[in-house]
Enzyme design. Structure first.
Site, mmCIF file in Angstrom:
data_model
loop_
_atom_site.group_PDB
_atom_site.id
_atom_site.type_symbol
_atom_site.label_atom_id
_atom_site.label_comp_id
_atom_site.label_asym_id
_atom_site.label_seq_id
_atom_site.Cartn_x
_atom_site.Cartn_y
_atom_site.Cartn_z
ATOM 1 N N LEU A 16 92.780 71.974 31.559
ATOM 2 C CA LEU A 16 92.310 70.882 30.704
ATOM 3 C C LEU A 16 91.569 69.828 31.516
ATOM 4 O O LEU A 16 91.019 68.888 30.965
ATOM 5 C CB LEU A 16 93.508 70.240 29.993
ATOM 6 C CG LEU A 16 94.177 71.153 28.966
ATOM 7 C CD1 LEU A 16 95.520 70.602 28.545
ATOM 8 C CD2 LEU A 16 93.268 71.343 27.752
ATOM 9 N N LYS A 66 97.590 75.886 46.240
ATOM 10 C CA LYS A 66 98.005 74.582 46.793
ATOM 11 C C LYS A 66 98.391 74.666 48.267
ATOM 12 O O LYS A 66 98.158 73.733 49.022
ATOM 13 C CB LYS A 66 99.156 74.005 45.969
ATOM 14 C CG LYS A 66 98.706 73.547 44.581
ATOM 15 C CD LYS A 66 99.848 72.887 43.823
ATOM 16 C CE LYS A 66 99.407 72.502 42.427
ATOM 17 N NZ LYS A 66 100.474 71.830 41.668
HETATM 18 P P1 NAP Z 1 106.075 77.122 42.017
HETATM 19 O O1 NAP Z 1 105.795 76.473 43.318
HETATM 20 O O2 NAP Z 1 105.654 78.522 41.804
HETATM 21 O O3 NAP Z 1 107.678 77.009 41.763
HETATM 22 C C1 NAP Z 1 108.265 77.670 40.685
HETATM 23 C C2 NAP Z 1 109.732 77.271 40.534
HETATM 24 O O4 NAP Z 1 110.230 77.907 39.338
HETATM 25 C C3 NAP Z 1 110.654 77.723 41.671
HETATM 26 O O5 NAP Z 1 111.711 76.788 41.823
HETATM 27 C C4 NAP Z 1 111.180 79.070 41.145
HETATM 28 O O6 NAP Z 1 112.462 79.438 41.657
HETATM 29 C C5 NAP Z 1 111.359 78.734 39.666
HETATM 30 N N1 NAP Z 1 111.334 79.924 38.824
HETATM 31 C C6 NAP Z 1 110.245 80.631 38.444
HETATM 32 N N2 NAP Z 1 110.625 81.659 37.642
HETATM 33 C C7 NAP Z 1 111.979 81.584 37.527
HETATM 34 C C8 NAP Z 1 112.959 82.353 36.833
HETATM 35 N N3 NAP Z 1 112.626 83.406 36.072
HETATM 36 N N4 NAP Z 1 114.261 81.973 36.916
HETATM 37 C C9 NAP Z 1 114.624 80.895 37.657
HETATM 38 N N5 NAP Z 1 113.735 80.123 38.344
HETATM 39 C C10 NAP Z 1 112.431 80.465 38.287
HETATM 40 O O7 NAP Z 1 105.417 76.300 40.804
HETATM 41 P P2 NAP Z 1 105.041 74.718 40.755
HETATM 42 O O8 NAP Z 1 103.670 74.534 41.276
HETATM 43 O O9 NAP Z 1 106.165 73.940 41.336
HETATM 44 O O10 NAP Z 1 104.961 74.510 39.155
HETATM 45 C C11 NAP Z 1 106.108 74.648 38.355
HETATM 46 C C12 NAP Z 1 105.798 74.234 36.912
HETATM 47 O O11 NAP Z 1 105.389 72.881 36.867
HETATM 48 C C13 NAP Z 1 104.663 75.041 36.264
HETATM 49 O O12 NAP Z 1 105.047 75.287 34.928
HETATM 50 C C14 NAP Z 1 103.486 74.077 36.286
HETATM 51 O O13 NAP Z 1 102.576 74.288 35.217
HETATM 52 C C15 NAP Z 1 104.199 72.748 36.111
HETATM 53 N N6 NAP Z 1 103.436 71.611 36.666
HETATM 54 C C16 NAP Z 1 103.108 70.602 35.822
HETATM 55 C C17 NAP Z 1 102.391 69.526 36.321
HETATM 56 C C18 NAP Z 1 101.999 68.405 35.395
HETATM 57 O O14 NAP Z 1 101.084 67.646 35.745
HETATM 58 N N7 NAP Z 1 102.655 68.236 34.274
HETATM 59 C C19 NAP Z 1 102.012 69.452 37.676
HETATM 60 C C20 NAP Z 1 102.405 70.524 38.523
HETATM 61 C C21 NAP Z 1 103.107 71.602 38.006
HETATM 62 P P3 NAP Z 1 112.570 80.363 42.997
HETATM 63 O O15 NAP Z 1 112.351 79.422 44.154
HETATM 64 O O16 NAP Z 1 113.942 80.907 42.941
HETATM 65 O O17 NAP Z 1 111.488 81.407 42.885
#
Ligand code: NAP
Length: 276
Positions: A16, A66
């Site tokens: 977006l 990232k």
């Molecule tokens: P990331 O680095 O890939 O981290 C993903 C996290 O989710 C890890 O803690 C992972 O656990 C956990 N996870 C994924 N699948 C899982 C499952 N099936 N069961 C349990 N835990 C699970 O991703 P990120 O960059 O931090 O982003 C995470 C979320 O935040 C995304 O949905 C993203 O769209 C959102 N976000 C939003 C904003 C905003 O501005 N609102 C900004 C940034 C990110 P493990 O370590 O055990 O794999």
């Protein structure tokens, strides 16, 4: 000539940011254009070189680049380096400099919705230990001395996160323990990707017993109310989704790139309009 800004990711077609940024440029008289670029993994280096050659003045970095982007930048801010994650890049004197504003934007949104300029003795539960969680943990720990449990499916990643930035009262715990002890927390922050559309029926833990009046934030913004937030609301918690975080982050990027402060509210209005 218009300044050029961008976002890179893979996939990128649902971003977006082009809509938010271009609308903000128009409304605030900023002579610039923003474009989304889909980048293949093996082309990241060339993509960065190409943007530099074409005069892109700044860009947003999203999933999955990232961490991967770091070797291709000229300078990386100390916080972003510690988190091993960059999400905003600015061209300064011909050099690309990387920063991470995820946590800063989330903290701004939290303080606005909690209607208090500070945190005091709250116990915090952070669910997740990925890039966004790292940035939020870092922003929180720099803001105030905090008392925080970090719950993650892979507990060792939560331990690593704390080890990178050790503070007195931080503990890594399994998700099951967080679920059992949910009534102890004043603030709960959900940062995993669980519950994002189209998997909106899933939650990382079941919320059935949240402390009355607790503040529960889920950084997912699609759907606007995740199942996790629905459960929190039914327990009597104040809830917040990830829209403000995203909107504020785009406003921070514009301020960093152009020196112009655009209204957080206007950014949020554009985002809500785009999502509804
Ligand atoms: P990331 O680095 O890939 O981290 C993903 C996290 O989710 C890890 O803690 C992972 O656990 C956990 N996870 C994924 N699948 C899982 C499952 N099936 N069961 C349990 N835990 C699970 O991703 P990120 O960059 O931090 O982003 C995470 C979320 O935040 C995304 O949905 C993203 O769209 C959102 N976000 C939003 C904003 C905003 O501005 N609102 C900004 C940034 C990110 P493990 O370590 O055990 O794999």
């Amino acid at each position: 000539m218009k300044k050029l800004f961008a976002v890179i990711g893979n996939p990128i077609e649902h971003s977006l940011s082009p809509l938010l940024q271009n609308e903000a440029y128009q409304l605030n008289g900023i002579d610039a254009h923003f474009h989304a670029f889909h980048v293949e993994h093996e082309c990241l280096r060339e993509a960065v070189q190409g943007m530099k050659a074409l005069g892109v003045q700044g860009f947003i970095v999203t999933v999955p680049f990232k961490a991967e982007i770091i070797p291709y930048l000229n300078v990386v801010d100390a916080d972003a380096r510690q988190m091993n994650a960059v999400n905003i890049v600015k061209k300064i004197e011909g050099k690309y400099v990387g920063y991470n504003y995820d946590g800063k934007a989330w903290l701004q949104a939290l303080l606005e919705d909690m209607k208090q300029p500070s945190l005091s003795t709250e116990r915090i539960l952070l669910i997740g230990a990925g890039g966004a969680a790292q940035s939020i943990y870092s922003a929180l720990s720099r803001f105030k001395p905090i008392d925080i449990d970090i719950a993650n499916r892979t507990v060792s990643k939560a331990e690593q996160l704390i080890a990178m930035n050790p503070i007195k009262r931080a503990t890594a715990i399994p998700l099951e323990e967080a679920e059992r002890n949910q009534s102890q927390y004043d603030i709960i922050v959900q940062t995993t990707s669980i519950g994002m559309a189209p998997h909106s029926e899933q939650t990382p833990i079941q919320l059935t017993n949240v402390k009355e009046g607790a503040f529960v934030s889920d950084i997912i913004y699609n759907p606007a109310e995740t199942k996790f937030l629905q459960q929190a609301r039914k327990c009597g918690a104040h809830t917040q989704n990830g829209m403000k975080m995203l909107a504020f982050q785009n406003a921070l990027a514009i301020e960093m790139w152009t020196g112009k402060k655009v209204s957080n509210k206007q950014m949020l209005d554009s985002l809500v309009k785009a999502l509804t």
